[in-house]
Write a protein that holds these residues in place. Structure first.
Motif: not given
Length: 120
Positions: A47-65, A112-116
């Motif tokens: 769920d989107p909470i708060g402003e996009a510019s102030t929150g921490r962005i998780r890039i895990h979805y993009f790494v998997i993609a 091994v790096k935990g990307a999966l």
């Protein structure tokens, strides 16, 4: 000479017409009942909470993609190799096993790096 391109032009016009008609007919047929919850942004179950510019962005979805695209595109090289296997002989056979071995090393490295790992 331009007459040679006439079939391509006809096909392009036909495709553009079909695409336009499909979009037009679907806009007439589809239900349109917008409400605030339906128009709210939604991203990967979070769920989107708060402003996009102030929150921490998780890039895990993009790494998997990106990993999926890398391994998917590289495995596409197996199809042309399988078609010409008789012509390339033993050398091509060994080269493809080296290629698959390098893919396996990349997959093990990502694992091994935990990307999966899929953590919430």
């Amino acid at each position: 000479m331009l007459l040679d391109y006439l079939p391509v032009l006809i096909m392009a016009v036909f495709v553009a017409f079909i695409a336009t008609m499909t979009l037009f007919v679907s806009s007439l047929v589809r239900p349109s009942r917008p409400y605030p919850k339906k128009n709210q942004p939604y991203e990967c179950g979070v769920d989107p909470i708060g402003e996009a510019s102030t929150g921490r962005i998780r890039i895990h979805y993009f790494v998997i993609a990106i990993l999926f695209i890398i391994f998917d595109v590289e495995t596409l090289y197996l199809f042309p190799w399988a078609v010409v296997l008789k012509e390339i002989g033993l050398f091509g056979y060994i080269e493809m096993f080296i290629f698959i071995f390098l893919l396996l090393i990349g997959l093990i490295y990502a694992w091994v790096k935990g990307a999966l790992e899929w953590e919430s």
